[in-house]
Write a protein that holds these residues in place. Sequence first.
Motif: not given
Length: 204
Positions: A189-201
Amino acid sequence: MKITLGNPEQEPRAPRVAGLVRLASLQSLVVAPLRLRFAARHLSRSFARSSARTDSAFPLFACGLPALALSACVVVPMGPDGRPLPYGANAPVAVAPALPTPPQPLNLSARLYPLNTSAQAGGMAVGHVQNFLDGRGGFVIQIAGEQFNGEATRATRGSASGVANAVGSRGATLACTYTLNHPTQGTGRCTLSTGAEYQLHLSQ
Protein backbone atom coordinates in the motif's frame (compact mmCIF):
# COMPACT_ATOMS: atom_id res chain seq x y z
CA MET A 1 178.03 -43.20 -6.83
CA LYS A 2 174.16 -42.75 -6.84
CA ILE A 3 172.07 -45.73 -6.01
CA THR A 4 168.35 -45.66 -7.11
CA LEU A 5 165.88 -47.94 -5.33
CA GLY A 6 162.61 -49.13 -6.90
CA ASN A 7 161.23 -48.67 -10.37
CA PRO A 8 162.80 -45.80 -12.20
CA GLU A 9 159.51 -45.16 -14.11
CA GLN A 10 157.53 -44.23 -10.94
CA GLU A 11 158.99 -40.79 -10.54
CA PRO A 12 157.66 -39.35 -13.81
CA ARG A 13 154.11 -40.55 -12.90
CA ALA A 14 153.69 -38.07 -10.02
CA PRO A 15 152.86 -35.09 -12.28
CA ARG A 16 150.47 -37.31 -14.32
CA VAL A 17 148.55 -38.30 -11.18
CA ALA A 18 148.30 -34.71 -10.08
CA GLY A 19 146.87 -33.81 -13.47
CA LEU A 20 144.27 -36.52 -13.22
CA VAL A 21 143.22 -35.26 -9.81
CA ARG A 22 142.82 -31.75 -11.11
CA LEU A 23 140.78 -33.04 -14.09
CA ALA A 24 138.50 -35.02 -11.78
CA SER A 25 137.93 -31.99 -9.58
CA LEU A 26 137.08 -29.90 -12.67
CA GLN A 27 134.63 -32.56 -13.87
CA SER A 28 132.95 -32.62 -10.46
CA LEU A 29 132.56 -28.84 -10.54
CA VAL A 30 130.89 -29.02 -13.98
CA VAL A 31 128.82 -32.20 -13.57
CA ALA A 32 127.48 -31.50 -10.06
CA PRO A 33 125.42 -28.43 -11.06
CA LEU A 34 124.07 -30.33 -14.08
CA ARG A 35 122.99 -33.19 -11.85
CA LEU A 36 121.32 -30.77 -9.43
CA ARG A 37 119.48 -29.07 -12.29
CA PHE A 38 118.33 -32.42 -13.71
CA ALA A 39 117.15 -33.58 -10.27
CA ALA A 40 115.21 -30.34 -9.68
CA ARG A 41 113.54 -30.62 -13.11
CA HIS A 42 112.63 -34.26 -12.45
CA LEU A 43 111.12 -33.37 -9.07
CA SER A 44 109.06 -30.51 -10.55
CA ARG A 45 107.66 -32.80 -13.26
CA SER A 46 106.81 -35.48 -10.72
CA PHE A 47 105.04 -32.95 -8.50
CA ALA A 48 103.05 -31.57 -11.46
CA ARG A 49 101.92 -35.07 -12.45
CA SER A 50 100.87 -35.97 -8.92
CA SER A 51 98.98 -32.67 -8.47
CA ALA A 52 97.20 -33.17 -11.81
CA ARG A 53 96.08 -36.62 -10.75
CA THR A 54 94.87 -35.23 -7.42
CA ASP A 55 93.00 -32.31 -9.05
CA SER A 56 91.28 -34.56 -11.58
CA ALA A 57 90.27 -37.03 -8.89
CA PHE A 58 88.80 -34.35 -6.62
CA PRO A 59 86.10 -33.13 -9.11
CA LEU A 60 85.17 -36.74 -9.79
CA PHE A 61 84.78 -37.36 -6.10
CA ALA A 62 82.92 -34.07 -5.57
CA CYS A 63 80.60 -34.78 -8.49
CA GLY A 64 79.89 -38.22 -7.17
CA LEU A 65 78.60 -36.91 -3.84
CA PRO A 66 75.37 -35.28 -5.27
CA ALA A 67 74.66 -38.44 -7.25
CA LEU A 68 74.97 -40.54 -4.13
CA ALA A 69 72.75 -38.10 -2.20
CA LEU A 70 70.11 -37.97 -4.94
CA SER A 71 70.07 -41.73 -5.32
CA ALA A 72 68.97 -41.99 -1.69
CA CYS A 73 65.96 -39.62 -2.16
CA VAL A 74 62.71 -41.09 -3.51
CA VAL A 75 59.55 -39.02 -4.05
CA VAL A 76 56.46 -41.01 -3.14
CA PRO A 77 53.06 -39.56 -4.24
CA MET A 78 50.47 -39.60 -1.50
CA GLY A 79 46.72 -39.99 -1.86
CA PRO A 80 44.01 -37.88 -0.16
CA ASP A 81 43.81 -40.44 2.65
CA GLY A 82 47.53 -40.09 3.43
CA ARG A 83 48.47 -43.48 1.94
CA PRO A 84 51.13 -43.77 -0.77
CA LEU A 85 49.77 -44.21 -4.27
CA PRO A 86 50.79 -47.29 -6.30
CA TYR A 87 53.68 -46.93 -8.71
CA GLY A 88 52.61 -45.23 -11.93
CA ALA A 89 49.42 -43.73 -10.49
CA ASN A 90 48.89 -40.03 -11.06
CA ALA A 91 48.83 -37.90 -7.96
CA PRO A 92 45.53 -36.02 -7.46
CA VAL A 93 45.58 -32.43 -8.65
CA ALA A 94 44.41 -29.87 -6.13
CA VAL A 95 41.66 -27.69 -7.56
CA ALA A 96 41.09 -24.26 -6.06
CA PRO A 97 37.50 -23.78 -4.88
CA ALA A 98 35.45 -21.50 -7.07
CA LEU A 99 34.59 -18.17 -5.51
CA PRO A 100 30.87 -17.62 -5.05
CA THR A 101 29.42 -15.12 -7.49
CA PRO A 102 27.23 -12.37 -6.03
CA PRO A 103 23.51 -12.73 -6.79
CA GLN A 104 22.20 -10.75 -9.72
CA PRO A 105 19.38 -8.25 -9.00
CA LEU A 106 15.86 -9.22 -10.05
CA ASN A 107 13.88 -6.77 -12.16
CA LEU A 108 10.21 -6.45 -11.17
CA SER A 109 7.32 -4.37 -12.38
CA ALA A 110 5.28 -2.23 -9.92
CA ARG A 111 1.66 -1.21 -10.50
CA LEU A 112 -0.26 1.24 -8.35
CA TYR A 113 -4.06 1.10 -8.45
CA PRO A 114 -6.03 4.12 -7.10
CA LEU A 115 -7.93 3.56 -3.81
CA ASN A 116 -9.50 7.01 -3.22
CA THR A 117 -10.73 10.06 -5.12
CA SER A 118 -7.38 11.88 -4.98
CA ALA A 119 -5.65 8.93 -6.62
CA GLN A 120 -8.35 8.41 -9.25
CA ALA A 121 -7.52 11.71 -10.91
CA GLY A 122 -4.12 10.42 -11.98
CA GLY A 123 -5.20 6.88 -12.82
CA MET A 124 -3.01 3.79 -12.50
CA ALA A 125 0.73 4.30 -12.12
CA VAL A 126 3.45 1.96 -13.45
CA GLY A 127 7.07 1.65 -12.38
CA HIS A 128 10.12 -0.65 -12.17
CA VAL A 129 11.71 -2.22 -9.09
CA GLN A 130 15.12 -3.87 -8.62
CA ASN A 131 15.33 -6.49 -5.88
CA PHE A 132 18.99 -6.77 -4.80
CA LEU A 133 18.24 -10.03 -2.93
CA ASP A 134 19.98 -8.75 0.18
CA GLY A 135 17.03 -7.07 1.87
CA ARG A 136 17.24 -3.92 -0.20
CA GLY A 137 15.83 -2.62 -3.48
CA GLY A 138 15.36 0.45 -5.62
CA PHE A 139 12.48 1.67 -7.75
CA VAL A 140 11.35 4.33 -10.23
CA ILE A 141 7.67 5.08 -10.84
CA GLN A 142 5.57 7.66 -12.71
CA ILE A 143 2.47 9.03 -10.90
CA ALA A 144 0.32 11.68 -12.58
CA GLY A 145 3.21 12.83 -14.77
CA GLU A 146 5.69 13.08 -11.87
CA GLN A 147 8.71 10.74 -11.63
CA PHE A 148 9.50 9.26 -8.21
CA ASN A 149 12.87 7.71 -7.33
CA GLY A 150 13.28 5.77 -4.10
CA GLU A 151 14.47 2.72 -2.25
CA ALA A 152 12.97 -0.19 -0.33
CA THR A 153 14.32 -1.97 2.76
CA ARG A 154 13.16 -5.07 4.63
CA ALA A 155 11.98 -4.45 8.20
CA THR A 156 14.33 -7.09 9.68
CA ARG A 157 16.82 -9.59 8.33
CA GLY A 158 14.97 -12.51 6.79
CA SER A 159 11.63 -10.70 7.05
CA ALA A 160 9.23 -10.63 4.09
CA SER A 161 7.86 -7.16 4.96
CA GLY A 162 9.47 -3.77 4.51
CA VAL A 163 9.03 -0.10 3.79
CA ALA A 164 9.71 2.02 0.68
CA ASN A 165 10.09 5.78 0.26
CA ALA A 166 10.55 8.03 -2.77
CA VAL A 167 10.74 11.71 -3.73
CA GLY A 168 9.11 13.11 -6.89
CA SER A 169 10.60 15.48 -9.42
CA ARG A 170 8.08 18.17 -8.33
CA GLY A 171 8.68 17.76 -4.60
CA ALA A 172 5.92 15.31 -3.66
CA THR A 173 6.76 12.29 -1.48
CA LEU A 174 5.64 8.68 -1.57
CA ALA A 175 5.55 6.23 1.35
CA CYS A 176 4.79 2.49 0.93
CA THR A 177 4.62 -0.70 2.96
CA TYR A 178 4.93 -4.07 1.23
CA THR A 179 5.15 -7.82 1.82
CA LEU A 180 6.87 -10.28 -0.48
CA ASN A 181 5.59 -13.84 -0.65
CA HIS A 182 8.33 -14.56 -3.24
CA PRO A 183 11.43 -12.65 -4.39
CA THR A 184 9.51 -11.78 -7.57
CA GLN A 185 6.00 -11.29 -6.18
CA GLY A 186 4.31 -9.23 -3.47
CA THR A 187 1.69 -6.65 -2.49
CA GLY A 188 1.58 -3.42 -0.55
CA ARG A 189 0.00 0.00 0.00
CA CYS A 190 1.34 3.45 -0.96
CA THR A 191 0.29 6.98 0.04
CA LEU A 192 1.29 10.23 -1.64
CA SER A 193 1.91 13.46 0.26
CA THR A 194 -1.17 14.85 -1.57
CA GLY A 195 -3.36 12.27 0.16
CA ALA A 196 -3.75 9.90 -2.80
CA GLU A 197 -3.71 6.21 -1.84
CA TYR A 198 -2.77 3.24 -4.02
CA GLN A 199 -2.76 -0.52 -3.87
CA LEU A 200 0.70 -1.90 -4.81
CA HIS A 201 1.29 -5.06 -6.82
CA LEU A 202 4.74 -6.43 -7.57
CA SER A 203 5.53 -9.16 -10.13
CA GLN A 204 8.16 -10.12 -12.66
